[in-house]
Design a protein around this motif. Structure first.
Motif, PDB file in Angstrom:
ATOM      1  N   LEU A 150       0.817  -1.313   0.197  1.00 25.28           N
ATOM      2  CA  LEU A 150       0.194   0.062   0.120  1.00 25.28           C
ATOM      3  C   LEU A 150       0.701   1.264  -0.073  1.00 25.28           C
ATOM      4  O   LEU A 150       0.455   2.371  -0.484  1.00 25.28           O
ATOM      5  CB  LEU A 150      -1.064  -0.137   1.269  1.00 25.28           C
ATOM      6  N   ARG A 210     -14.213 -12.173 -23.352  1.00 27.52           N
ATOM      7  CA  ARG A 210     -13.798 -12.369 -21.959  1.00 27.52           C
ATOM      8  C   ARG A 210     -12.301 -12.558 -21.899  1.00 27.52           C
ATOM      9  O   ARG A 210     -11.665 -13.103 -21.309  1.00 27.52           O
ATOM     10  CB  ARG A 210     -14.351 -13.603 -21.135  1.00 27.52           C
ATOM     11  N   ARG A 252     -10.268 -10.269 -20.879  1.00 25.40           N
ATOM     12  CA  ARG A 252      -9.628 -10.151 -19.435  1.00 25.40           C
ATOM     13  C   ARG A 252      -9.397 -11.458 -18.459  1.00 25.40           C
ATOM     14  O   ARG A 252      -8.537 -11.189 -17.495  1.00 25.40           O
ATOM     15  CB  ARG A 252     -10.507  -9.055 -18.738  1.00 25.40           C
ATOM     16  N   HIS A 253     -10.051 -12.422 -18.789  1.00 26.77           N
ATOM     17  CA  HIS A 253      -9.974 -13.673 -17.811  1.00 26.77           C
ATOM     18  C   HIS A 253      -8.769 -14.267 -18.373  1.00 26.77           C
ATOM     19  O   HIS A 253      -8.603 -15.514 -18.843  1.00 26.77           O
ATOM     20  CB  HIS A 253     -11.316 -14.298 -18.075  1.00 26.77           C
ATOM     21  N   PHE A 298      -3.575 -14.033  -9.467  1.00 27.86           N
ATOM     22  CA  PHE A 298      -4.670 -13.671  -8.463  1.00 27.86           C
ATOM     23  C   PHE A 298      -4.498 -13.685  -7.264  1.00 27.86           C
ATOM     24  O   PHE A 298      -3.504 -14.230  -6.671  1.00 27.86           O
ATOM     25  CB  PHE A 298      -5.918 -14.680  -9.040  1.00 27.86           C
ATOM     26  N   GLY A 299      -5.586 -13.002  -6.348  1.00 29.23           N
ATOM     27  CA  GLY A 299      -4.876 -12.951  -4.933  1.00 29.23           C
ATOM     28  C   GLY A 299      -4.268 -11.821  -4.569  1.00 29.23           C
ATOM     29  O   GLY A 299      -4.191 -10.787  -5.163  1.00 29.23           O
ATOM     30  N   ARG A 339      -1.599 -10.293  -6.723  1.00 34.29           N
ATOM     31  CA  ARG A 339      -1.771  -9.896  -7.985  1.00 34.29           C
ATOM     32  C   ARG A 339      -0.936  -8.769  -8.465  1.00 34.29           C
ATOM     33  O   ARG A 339      -0.799  -7.751  -7.569  1.00 34.29           O
ATOM     34  CB  ARG A 339      -3.150  -9.846  -8.175  1.00 34.29           C
ATOM     35  N   ARG A 376      -2.595  -2.105 -14.542  1.00 35.79           N
ATOM     36  CA  ARG A 376      -3.165  -1.037 -15.391  1.00 35.79           C
ATOM     37  C   ARG A 376      -2.231  -0.160 -16.153  1.00 35.79           C
ATOM     38  O   ARG A 376      -2.505   0.325 -17.192  1.00 35.79           O
ATOM     39  CB  ARG A 376      -4.360  -0.238 -14.415  1.00 35.79           C
ATOM     40  N   ASP A 422     -15.080  -4.790 -14.338  1.00 38.74           N
ATOM     41  CA  ASP A 422     -14.152  -5.528 -15.163  1.00 38.74           C
ATOM     42  C   ASP A 422     -14.375  -6.901 -14.694  1.00 38.74           C
ATOM     43  O   ASP A 422     -14.716  -7.698 -15.501  1.00 38.74           O
ATOM     44  CB  ASP A 422     -12.639  -5.265 -15.168  1.00 38.74           C
ATOM     45  N   ASP A 438     -12.126  -9.362 -13.773  1.00 42.13           N
ATOM     46  CA  ASP A 438     -10.986  -9.933 -14.393  1.00 42.13           C
ATOM     47  C   ASP A 438     -10.976 -11.794 -13.796  1.00 42.13           C
ATOM     48  O   ASP A 438     -10.507 -12.491 -14.926  1.00 42.13           O
ATOM     49  CB  ASP A 438      -9.579  -9.576 -14.411  1.00 42.13           C
ATOM     50  N   CYS A 439     -11.307 -11.853 -12.795  1.00 40.39           N
ATOM     51  CA  CYS A 439     -11.045 -13.225 -12.140  1.00 40.39           C
ATOM     52  C   CYS A 439     -12.166 -14.037 -12.526  1.00 40.39           C
ATOM     53  O   CYS A 439     -12.260 -15.076 -12.408  1.00 40.39           O
ATOM     54  CB  CYS A 439     -10.539 -13.088 -10.946  1.00 40.39           C
ATOM     55  N   GLY A 440     -13.199 -13.601 -13.140  1.00 39.11           N
ATOM     56  CA  GLY A 440     -14.586 -14.048 -13.403  1.00 39.11           C
ATOM     57  C   GLY A 440     -15.386 -14.399 -12.050  1.00 39.11           C
ATOM     58  O   GLY A 440     -16.520 -15.403 -12.058  1.00 39.11           O
ATOM     59  N   ALA A 446     -10.955 -12.641  -6.657  1.00 38.86           N
ATOM     60  CA  ALA A 446      -9.308 -12.750  -6.522  1.00 38.86           C
ATOM     61  C   ALA A 446      -8.695 -11.736  -7.298  1.00 38.86           C
ATOM     62  O   ALA A 446      -7.319 -11.621  -7.335  1.00 38.86           O
ATOM     63  CB  ALA A 446      -9.102 -14.180  -7.058  1.00 38.86           C
ATOM     64  N   CYS A 447      -9.428 -10.517  -7.757  1.00 45.96           N
ATOM     65  CA  CYS A 447      -8.601  -9.562  -8.606  1.00 45.96           C
ATOM     66  C   CYS A 447      -8.767  -8.485  -7.990  1.00 45.96           C
ATOM     67  O   CYS A 447      -8.252  -7.513  -8.241  1.00 45.96           O
ATOM     68  CB  CYS A 447      -8.860  -9.781  -9.958  1.00 45.96           C
ATOM     69  N   THR A 465     -11.229  -6.124  -9.281  1.00 38.65           N
ATOM     70  CA  THR A 465     -11.560  -5.413 -10.387  1.00 38.65           C
ATOM     71  C   THR A 465     -13.160  -5.285 -10.777  1.00 38.65           C
ATOM     72  O   THR A 465     -13.617  -5.005 -11.675  1.00 38.65           O
ATOM     73  CB  THR A 465     -10.893  -5.644 -11.684  1.00 38.65           C
ATOM     74  N   ILE A 470     -11.390 -13.956   1.813  1.00 34.53           N
ATOM     75  CA  ILE A 470     -10.761 -13.292   0.477  1.00 34.53           C
ATOM     76  C   ILE A 470     -11.092 -12.107   0.071  1.00 34.53           C
ATOM     77  O   ILE A 470     -10.466 -11.069  -0.302  1.00 34.53           O
ATOM     78  CB  ILE A 470     -10.581 -14.503  -0.770  1.00 34.53           C
ATOM     79  N   GLU A 495      -9.785  -9.458   2.314  1.00 31.90           N
ATOM     80  CA  GLU A 495      -8.278  -9.188   1.887  1.00 31.90           C
ATOM     81  C   GLU A 495      -7.993  -8.662   0.678  1.00 31.90           C
ATOM     82  O   GLU A 495      -7.151  -7.536   0.516  1.00 31.90           O
ATOM     83  CB  GLU A 495      -7.614 -10.583   1.822  1.00 31.90           C
ATOM     84  N   MET A 496      -8.903  -8.673  -0.177  1.00 28.14           N
ATOM     85  CA  MET A 496      -8.777  -8.079  -1.592  1.00 28.14           C
ATOM     86  C   MET A 496      -8.980  -6.585  -1.353  1.00 28.14           C
ATOM     87  O   MET A 496      -8.342  -5.816  -1.872  1.00 28.14           O
ATOM     88  CB  MET A 496      -9.355  -8.583  -2.630  1.00 28.14           C
ATOM     89  N   LEU A 548      -6.595  -4.072  -0.101  1.00 33.22           N
ATOM     90  CA  LEU A 548      -5.515  -3.754  -0.955  1.00 33.22           C
ATOM     91  C   LEU A 548      -6.021  -3.006  -2.313  1.00 33.22           C
ATOM     92  O   LEU A 548      -5.545  -2.581  -3.269  1.00 33.22           O
ATOM     93  CB  LEU A 548      -4.875  -5.063  -1.660  1.00 33.22           C
ATOM     94  N   GLN A 595     -10.885   0.594 -11.997  1.00 34.05           N
ATOM     95  CA  GLN A 595     -10.656  -0.818 -11.325  1.00 34.05           C
ATOM     96  C   GLN A 595      -9.201  -1.062 -11.481  1.00 34.05           C
ATOM     97  O   GLN A 595      -8.656  -0.649 -12.330  1.00 34.05           O
ATOM     98  CB  GLN A 595     -11.273  -1.784 -12.160  1.00 34.05           C
ATOM     99  N   HIS A 596      -8.589  -1.527 -10.164  1.00 30.02           N
ATOM    100  CA  HIS A 596      -7.335  -1.682 -10.413  1.00 30.02           C
ATOM    101  C   HIS A 596      -6.887  -2.879  -9.533  1.00 30.02           C
ATOM    102  O   HIS A 596      -7.664  -3.183  -8.465  1.00 30.02           O
ATOM    103  CB  HIS A 596      -6.729  -0.693  -9.659  1.00 30.02           C
TER     104      HIS A 596
END
Lengths: 418, 107
Positions: free
Chosen positions: A116, A354, A356-357, A363-364, A367, A372, B37, B39-41, B45-46, B48, B68, B71-72, B75, B106-107
C-alpha cells in the motif's frame, strides 16, 4: 495460423516422471508448450523429483492455479519459507545469490503495508495524469523507426518505452535510464546465460544499483514528497524500517516488475502482429477492439512464466499429497493455454470474448500491482502503431530469454511496412 | 427479476434486470456496463469489480462475506466502509432496486 512447437514428439512419449518444465532450454526454444499440454491432460498436479532447483510440484491447469494463488495461508510467498520463484538464488543468499527481500516475498500483514505504500503510483488518477506523456513518447519512438530496414524491435521499442516509463516512475536521471534495463536483466540472471559471467559480478552490479538508489533516496528524503516511487519510499512511515537488504530488494522488485514484464508483452505483440496480421487489421477497422486486443497480448505472451509458492503445511490438493516445505510452481504460461477455460488458446484472437480472464497478472493478494499501467502502455503503443504501420514483419531468427521466469525476447529482427 | 441500478463514476445511470442467482458483477459484465471488469470471473481474487453500496442498501448488501473478499478490499484503491466486490453480491428478490456506485477506475 496456429504456431507449431518443437519437441511435440518427445513431449508425447517421455515418461511423465521425467518431465521437468523448469529447464531454461525449453524457453529458449519456446518448446515448453507440448510438455504443459501433456501435464494438463495427464498430471495436472505433477511432481518433478529432480531439477536444477530441487524437487517441485507443477500446477498447470487454469482453475488449479487460481486455487493455489488465492490460498496464501497454505501456499506462502514469504522469504522465510522459501521464495516466490523456483530458483532460490534469485532472491536468497543461497548458491551464489544475495538476499533481496521485498513485499512480493512477504505474507500479510507486512505485505499489505509495504504494498500500500507504493500502490498510489499506479492508481487510476495517476495513470490518467501520465497518459499524455506516455503517448507523446510512444509517438516519438515510433516516428523515429526506419521503414523497410531491419532492426531489433525489443531494443528500439520494448526496452526504450518501458525503460523511459520506469525512469519516470522513479524520477530517475533520464540519461542514465539504461542502467535500469541492465539491473532489471541482472536481477533475474544467473551465470552462463549471457547476461553475467559470475555470481560475484551479479552482486557487484546490484550493489551499484543499491548505491545509486541510496543517493536518490537521500535527495528525496530531504525535500517534500514529489510523487515518485523513491520519494514514496523516503516519506512512507511504514517504509522507514527498511534495512539495507529490504531497500535493495524492494527497488529491484519495482524495477523488474515495472520493466521486464511490459517489455516482454510489447515484444510478444510484435510477433503476434507478424503471425496474426488479420487480427490486428480487425482492430484497425474497429478501434474499440483495443479493449480486448490489449489483454489478449498480455495473455498470449504471458510475460511471467511461473510464480512459486512454498507449502507451509501438509495439504491434499487434487488428490495429491503436497507436504510442508514443498515448492509449488504455478505455471501461468500453461494455465493461459488451458483449453478448458480458453478457446483455441494458442491462437491470438483480437476480439476474444472475456479476454481479461487470464492468469498473467496472477490472482489474490499478490496480483500484479502495475497491471493497469502495463495495459495503458500497451494500448497506447498499438493505438499509435496501427496509425503508422500496416505490418510488423519478423524477418530473422528471434532470440528468447533463457529463463523459466521471464518469458521474453532479447532480439526480434523486424521490418516495418507502411 | 431484481433491478440493479449501476451508477458510473461520472454519474451515468444504467438500470438492468439481473436474474436471481447471478452476481452484481455478472449483471454488469453481461450487460456491457462500463466500470466493472471482473477479471477473475467471480472468485473475489482480483479486485476489479469494486463498487460502493448505496447507503440505503448497506444492511442488505453492504457487508463483505468471505475472508478473501476482505483481504482483496484491503489492497484496493479508495476503499470505503460501503465497499464490496460486486462478484460477491448474489442477486435475490430482496435486492430488487439495489443501487451500486463505481469508483473512478478498477485496479
Amino acid at each position: 495460423m496456429t504456431p507449431v512447437f518443437p519437441d511435440e514428439e518427445i513431449a508425447r512419449t517421455i515418461p511423465l516422471d521425467e518431465i521437468d518444465v523448469s529447464k531454461p532450454d525449453l524457453y529458449v526454444r519456446e518448446a515448453a508448450h507440448p510438455y504443459f499440454a501433456r501435464l494438463r491432460k495427464e498430471a495436472p498436479v505433477h511432481y518433478c523429483r529432480e531439477s536444477a532447483y530441487g524437487p517441485y510440484w507443477s500446477i498447470t491447469k487454469f482453475s488449479d492455479i487460481v486455487a493455489i494463488d488465492t490460498n496464501h495461508k497454505v501456499f506462502s510467498s514469504d522469504v522465510s519459507n522459501g521464495s516466490f520463484v523456483l530458483d532460490d538464488a534469485t532472491l536468497n543468499p543461497i548458491n551464489g545469490g544475495i538476499s533481496l527481500p521485498n513485499f512480493l516475498g512477504m505474507d500479510p500483514p507486512k505485505h499489505d503495508a509495504h504494498r500500500l505504500a507504493v500502490s498510489p503510483i499506479v492508481a487510476t488518477e495517476n495513470l490518467n495524469r501520465m497518459e499524455p506523456l506516455i503517448r507523446q513518447r510512444t509517438q516519438k519512438v515510433l516516428d523515429e523507426l526506419p521503414i523497410g530496414e531491419t532492426f531489433n524491435w525489443v531494443d528500439r521499442v520494448s526496452i526504450e518505452l518501458t525503460t523511459m516509463m520506469l525512469a519516470t516512475l522513479f524520477d530517475f536521471p533520464f540519461e542514465d535510464r539504461r542502467k535500469l534495463t541492465r539491473w532489471s536483466d541482472v536481477v533475474t540472471a544467473s551465470p552462463g546465460t549471457g547476461v553475467i559471467d559470475t555470481w560475484e559480478q551479479r552482486e557487484q552490479e546490484l550493489r551499484e544499483c543499491e548505491a545509486y538508489f541510496k543517493d536518490l533516496y537521500a535527495q528525496r528524503a530531504r525535500i517534500a514528497p514529489t510523487g515518485d516511487l523513491v520519494s514514496m519510499l523516503a516519506h512512507s512511515p511504514v517504509m522507514q524500517e527498511l534495512g539495507s537488504e529490504e531497500f535493495l530488494g524492494t527497488i529491484v522488485l519495482l524495477i523488474v516488475g515495472g520493466n521486464d514484464t511490459t517489455r516482454s508483452s510489447m515484444s510478444g505483440s510484435a510477433l503476434a502482429n507478424h503471425l496474426f496480421p488479420a487480427e490486428f487489421a480487425k482492430v484497425k477497422a474497429n478501434p474499440a477492439l483495443i479493449n480486448s486486443l490489449v489483454p489478449e497480448i498480455v495473455r498470449w505472451q504471458t510475460p511471467i512464466a511461473h510464480m512459486r509458492r512454498t507449502a507451509i503445511e501438509d495439504i491434499e490438493f487434487q488428490g495429491k499429497k503436497i507436504r510442508k516445505g514443498d515448492k509449488v510452481a504455478m505455471w501461468y504460461l500453461s494455465g493461459n493455454r488451458d483449453e478448458d477455460v480458453i478457446d483455441r488458446p494458442h491462437d491470438f484472437i483480437a476480439d476474444r470474448p472475456r479476454a481479461r480472464h487470464h492468469l498473467s497478472f496472477g490472482f489474490g493478494i499478490h496480483r500484479c500491482l502495475g497491471n493497469r499501467l502495463a495495459e495503458l502502455q500497451i494500448r497506447v503503443l498499438w493505438e499509435e502503431a496501427l496509425k503508422r504501420f500496416s505490418q510488423v514483419e519478423v524477418v530473422g531468427e528471434m532470440v528468447r530469454v533463457p529463463s523459466n521466469l521471464i518469458h521474453g525476447f532479447i532480439d526480434i529482427p523486424v521490418r516495418l511496412h507502411r | 427479476m431484481p433491478k440493479v441500478i449501476y451508477i458510473t463514476h461520472d454519474g451515468a445511470e444504467h438500470v438492468v434486470d439481473v436474474p436471481v442467482g447471478l452476481s452484481a458483477m455478472e449483471g454488469a459484465v453481461q450487460n456491457a456496463i462500463p466500470g466493472i471488469d471482473g477479471d477473475c470471473g467471480g472468485a473475489a481474487a482480483c479486485g476489479t469489480c469494486h463498487v460502493f453500496v448505496d447507503q440505503a442498501w448497506i444492511a442488505k448488501a453492504g457487508t463483505p462475506g468471505s475472508t478473501i473478499e476482505k483481504e482483496m478490499l484491503e489492497l484496493t484503491d479508495n476503499v470505503a466502509p460501503n465497499s464490496r466486490l460486486s462478484c460477491q453480491i448474489k442477486l435475490t428478490a430482496e435486492l430488487d432496486g439495489l443501487v451500486l456506485r463505481m469508483p473512478l477506475g478498477q485496479h
